[in-house]
Motif scaffolding. Structure first.
Motif, PDB file in Angstrom:
ATOM      1  N   TYR A 413      41.180  87.840  67.013  1.00  8.54           N
ATOM      2  CA  TYR A 413      40.337  86.773  67.535  1.00  8.54           C
ATOM      3  C   TYR A 413      39.077  86.582  66.689  1.00  8.54           C
ATOM      4  O   TYR A 413      38.746  85.474  66.301  1.00  8.54           O
ATOM      5  CB  TYR A 413      39.967  87.046  68.995  1.00  8.54           C
ATOM      6  N   LEU A 416      39.769  85.274  63.176  1.00 14.47           N
ATOM      7  CA  LEU A 416      40.139  83.853  63.205  1.00 14.47           C
ATOM      8  C   LEU A 416      38.958  82.961  63.560  1.00 14.47           C
ATOM      9  O   LEU A 416      38.926  81.793  63.214  1.00 14.47           O
ATOM     10  CB  LEU A 416      41.274  83.622  64.195  1.00 14.47           C
ATOM     11  N   LYS A 417      37.986  83.549  64.268  1.00 10.26           N
ATOM     12  CA  LYS A 417      36.796  82.781  64.619  1.00 10.26           C
ATOM     13  C   LYS A 417      36.110  82.279  63.337  1.00 10.26           C
ATOM     14  O   LYS A 417      35.685  81.126  63.260  1.00 10.26           O
ATOM     15  CB  LYS A 417      35.845  83.686  65.412  1.00 10.26           C
ATOM     16  N   VAL A 419      37.628  81.985  60.397  1.00 10.61           N
ATOM     17  CA  VAL A 419      38.560  81.057  59.753  1.00 10.61           C
ATOM     18  C   VAL A 419      38.434  79.679  60.397  1.00 10.61           C
ATOM     19  O   VAL A 419      38.398  78.654  59.715  1.00 10.61           O
ATOM     20  CB  VAL A 419      40.013  81.579  59.874  1.00 10.61           C
TER      21      VAL A 419
END
Lengths: 476, 493
Positions: A413, A416-417, A419
């Motif tokens: 998570y 990806l935050k 990204v």
């Protein structure tokens, strides 16, 4: 002369002195030569190590061991050193600071290479001190900002504190066994009946090493120091210093304390769970990239410990490969952060908005690093996690692997935050970000390394396996 | 050594993505040409493999085996049998058509878009071919990640859900599932010391072991296969995704989950499957009816198709868990048929949405006058979805429920209920979207672009071809299913 076997360390020492002297001689506009000098010197270290790779001998009254383990880490550290030299060049704006900085960098690397070579407790301690002192200077003197001074002071105090505990642990060990040699330790511990002092000795020693790898609960210094230190030094702390911490745990605990493993393996496994969980949960809440990477590096140490407590050759092979994968990935991630913050002056995740359109190359390489840290396929982190966790599962550590996998899922998570911020969020600023040449080379190398390790890890795993097989012959 | 068909099939999208990485984003034509060529290569290769597969020799063919990391049994080993061939064909067809559709419908940041799309296809292609668990998992995870970017960047909000929400929900839920799968792979390796799926499929595991390990795989893959109640990411993901991503997602990616259930969970652990059969059948049955009922209540066309996918994937999963020849054949056939059919429906909805900027049924109306062919094809896709005779959907559902009848006499009733509901909502959607009075807003509506028509045409042709000649496909599928059913038959109870 048998001391030839120590050539890599001798070169490093000479390099530190030469850089120091050259710094005094060179005028300010020629300081750039120091970069070339340092890189040539470190390349010399690698060459010397490779030439002497078949050496296998004990030096200085059996206090230093030149073996494949030392060889592996020497090459590794010198390689990391070259990359750090390159990215530091773009970081340090004032050329007057360069000489001092590179000198201390070489001393730090010298200390680290001696730590991995040492097979005697007092030598280990001295080498560790050399490293810590160099780090203290590196943190504070490269930038001379308030934040850096604060970070340096924190590092110094906590580092001194932890080495004091370590020293206490080591002296207890000596008191119990009557030897400071790792080789003798194993035999002496075997004939020892259990006593509380032994437990104390083990825990204190573990605490001392735990500081280096940021094992919970000795991780408190990490976020502040990583954030405050000049980023190249942060990289060095997060990669080389951590890797050497693992090398120490391997040499001391798995090499010579396996006989009393009942006292330390389970605690270490439990601490591994705490380390990865705490690192991940706190990372979820971070808004500053450097702090996020700091907590993520704590979590990564937890994953690596999974391989350590497996107490098997496969597990340690996994750890060595994990260290390679983690190091090259972290260097990539931090270098991207350096390039970004040099231009924008910010480390806030929110400022990464729209980076994919502003500077596609930078966004791409940072994404590769982050996804590798998250352990996604195609990237080094995936193979590392697969191998290491599988090794632990093979030794029956299903519960530990379960925790590690759950943590991996959680960590996705926050990686990806970032990204998402780079690719999805609207553009924060249109101005493209220039890539300084040195950093670009490092970023390119790191990205290529992440992909190579992720797609064709075979030669590296085989090399790591050979090292482990020759040193840890007692392990299954 | 013969020509490496499968490696080329896997590498073609990979290399396409790699080339795109270095194409300047100003060169619009090149950016569309590269994925189109790579998709054409994939399509041709998948058809070649389908034709060249030696029906009399059976078993794994086109095998390539390269040792990778020997100490833990990792090898790059690919091969196809009767079960994977339809999946390859499906991937080839949908890959090609989705690239065609994307050329028209994606307006911004095409370069990054196609890179993500190609990586997604590379992952699914690899996963359908891999017969080493490491590489199977490698490609399986690789296929999921690009969805995050595809939805996040090019998606659109749906109902109260933002596209970011859809992207995160999808990725986190699927990855939690794949974490379970990875755990299962570890368990298998510890038990056997091999990751080779062919070797593993010849091992008879102890009953207790199978009972414990089966749920790990079934739930892990079940997330991606849309198994109720693990499906919640799927309708939201579909609705927020851009057209081509929905096509690939519903068409190929969800099939990958079902494929995993069949290839790993059922093939390797047949006794475990038998043991858990009642539970899973109930989950599938609820999924079938629930998906259809919720689809009926949707106003957003993409949600409608999304929930109907849940229902149809329920049929696939039900077919797999009949554990008999006809049921599994039907399930694999349904995977293919539903893949093509949903892709078609999503493509059509996408074409409508691009021009009207709405997907809400009550805001549309009468656009058949402007887009007659789209209306006709949508109706056709809908009939396939309802399982009308003459379409491939009929063949597939008929087989599944025939298989289900052998397991439990009452199960086919589910099929009847589901078909009835599907017919109801599809007809209603067709009437309200395409007929009724033309909404004056859409006076100047353009018809679909020729490239889009080419895509619709390919998809429709496959639907009709395999609807009238299902044996083309079922003969091949059966070659893969027969040995599997023999293994299940011999499994310990």
């Amino acid at each position: 002369m048998s001391y030839v076997a120590l050539l890599p360390q001798i070169i490093l020492f000479a390099l530190a002195i030469i850089v120091l002297l050259a710094d005094a001689v060179l005028p300010d506009d020629k300081k750039n030569y120091l970069v070339g000098l340092s890189i040539i010197g470190l390349a010399g270290v690698i060459i010397a190590a490779v030439v002497l790779r078949d050496e296998n001998r004990l030096l200085f009254y059996q206090m230093i061991s030149i073996d494949s383990f030392t060889f592996f880490f020497t090459v590794f550290l010198a390689f990391v050193g070259i990359l750090i030299v390159l990215i530091s060049k773009d970081w340090i704006k004032n050329p007057a600071f360069l000489g001092e900085y590179y000198t201390m960098l070489m001393f730090a690397l010298l200390g680290l290479t001696l730590v991995v070579a040492a097979v005697e407790l007092i030598t280990i301690y001295i080498a560790l001190e050399l490293t810590s002192l160099s780090f203290y200077v590196l943190i504070t003197r490269a930038e001379r900002s308030e934040k850096a001074s604060e970070a340096g002071l924190k590092y110094l105090i906590l580092s001194v504190f932890s080495t004091a505990i370590l020293l206490y642990g080591l002296s207890l060990l000596y008191g119990l066994t009557g030897t400071t040699y790792l080789a003798g330790l194993s035999a002496a511990l075997g004939s020892l009946t259990f006593q509380p002092a032994l437990l104390l000795a083990l825990m204190f020693t573990l605490a001392g090493f735990g500081f280096k790898i940021a094992l919970v609960p000795f991780q408190m210094w990490v976020p502040d120091v990583y954030e405050g230190a000049p980023t190249p030094v942060t990289v060095l702390l997060a990669t080389a210093s951590k890797a050497v911490g693992f090398a120490l745990i391997m040499r001391v605990f798995l090499g010579s304390m396996i006989i009393v493993k009942d006292y330390w393996v389970l605690p270490l496994a439990i601490l591994a769970v705490f380390t990865m969980t705490l690192g991940n949960l706190v990372a979820l809440a971070q808004t500053n990239v450097k702090r996020l990477l700091a907590y993520s590096s704590i979590a990564q140490a937890g994953y690596m410990l999974v391989g350590v407590v497996a107490l098997s050759q496969k597990g340690l092979t996994g750890v060595l490969f994990y260290l390679l994968a983690y190091t090259i990935t972290s260097i990539g991630a931090f270098t991207a952060v350096i390039i970004f913050s040099r231009q924008t002056g910010s480390d806030e995740i929110a400022d990464y908005g729209g980076l994919a359109q502003r500077s596609p190359g930078l966004a791409f390489t940072l994404t590769v690093s982050l996804l590798s840290l998250a352990g996604l396929p195609l990237f080094a982190g995936f193979v590392a996690k697969f191998y290491t966790f599988l090794a632990a599962a093979l030794m029956g550590y299903y519960w530990l692997v379960g925790f590690a996998l759950i943590n991996t899922a959680i960590s996705l998570y926050y990686y990806l935050k970032i990204v998402k911020e780079m690719f999805v969020s609207p553009l924060a600023d249109k101005e493209p970000i220039p890539w300084p040449a040195n950093s670009r080379a490092v970023l390119f190398l790191a990205t290529a390394g992440v992909l190579i390790l992720g797609i064709y890890p075979t030669p590296f795993i085989n090399a790591a396996q050979a090292v482990i097989k020759s040193i840890f012959t007692d392990l299954p | 050594m013969s020509f490496p068909y499968l490696s080329t099939f896997i590498l073609s999208p990979f290399i396409g993505a790699l080339i795109l990485l270095f194409v300047s984003k100003e060169r619009k034509q090149a950016i569309q040409l590269v994925p189109a060529i790579s998709a054409a290569i994939s399509l041709v290769l998948s058809i070649t493999v389908f034709i060249q597969y030696d029906r009399s020799a059976r078993g794994m063919q086109f095998v390539e085996n390269i040792a990778w990391v020997k100490s833990i049994g990792i090898a790059y080993k690919v091969g196809v049998d009767g079960i994977s061939i339809p999946m390859l064909l499906l991937t080839g067809i949908i890959f090609f058509t989705s690239v065609l559709v994307s050329c028209i419908s994606i307006k911004k940041r095409q370069k990054e878009y196609f890179i993500s799309l190609l990586m997604l296809v590379a992952g699914t292609s690899g996963a359908f071919c891999a017969i080493n668990l490491f590489f199977f998992f490698f490609f399986y995870e690789l296929a999921v990640l690009p969805m995050f970017l595809l939805i996040g960047i090019w998606g659109s909000p749906a109902k109260e859900y933002s596209k970011e929400y859809g992207a995160f929900k999808l990725i986190l839920q699927i990855f939690s599932g794949s974490t379970l799968v990875l755990f299962g792979i570890f368990i298998l390796f510890v038990k056997t010391g091999t990751l080779d799926m062919v070797t593993l499929s010849q091992i008879r595991f102890p009953l207790e072991f199978q009972k414990l390990t089966f749920p790990v795989f079934c739930l892990g893959f079940g997330v991606l296969a849309g198994l109720w109640p693990l499906h919640t990411w799927s309708p939201i993901g579909h609705a927020t995704a851009p057209t081509a991503a929905s096509m690939l997602h519903a068409g190929v990616l969800m099939k990958l989950g079902a494929y995993g259930i069949l290839r790993v969970a059922i093939t390797l652990l047949p006794s475990g499957a038998k043991f858990w059969l009642p539970v899973v059948i109930v989950m599938c049955s609820i999924g079938i009816v629930y998906g259809a009922l919720v689809a009926m209540a949707q106003n957003d066309l993409k949600f409608l198709i999304g929930f109907s996918s849940v229902s149809h994937m329920g049929i696939v999963n039900l077919g797999l868990f009949t554990l008999n020849t006809v049921g599994i054949n039907g399930a694999v056939f349904q995977m293919f048929s539903h893949g093509i059919m949903t892709a078609l429906l999503f493509a059509l909805v996408g074409a409508v949405y691009d021009r009207t900027h709405t997907r809400y049924i009550d805001e549309l109306g009468g656009i058949a006058i402007k887009m007659p062919a789209v209306a006709a094809l949508f109706a056709l896709g809908g009939f396939t979805s309802a399982g009308l005779p003459g379409t491939s959907g009929f063949v597939a559902e008929f087989m599944v429920f025939m298989g289900a009848y052998r397991v439990m006499k009452l199960l086919p009733i589910l099929g009847i209920i589901a078909s009835a509901i599907v017919t109801l909502y599809i007809l209603r959607a067709v009437r309200r979207v395409f007929f009724n009075d033309l909404n004056p807003k859409f006076e100047n509506l353009n018809n679909a672009h020729p490239l889009e028509f080419l895509a619709f045409g390919i998809l429709t042709a496959s639907l009709i071809l395999f609807g009238f000649f299902p044996s083309l496909l079922t003969n091949v599928i059966n070659l893969g299913v027969a040995p599997l059913v023999a293994r299940i038959g011999g499994a310990i109870w």
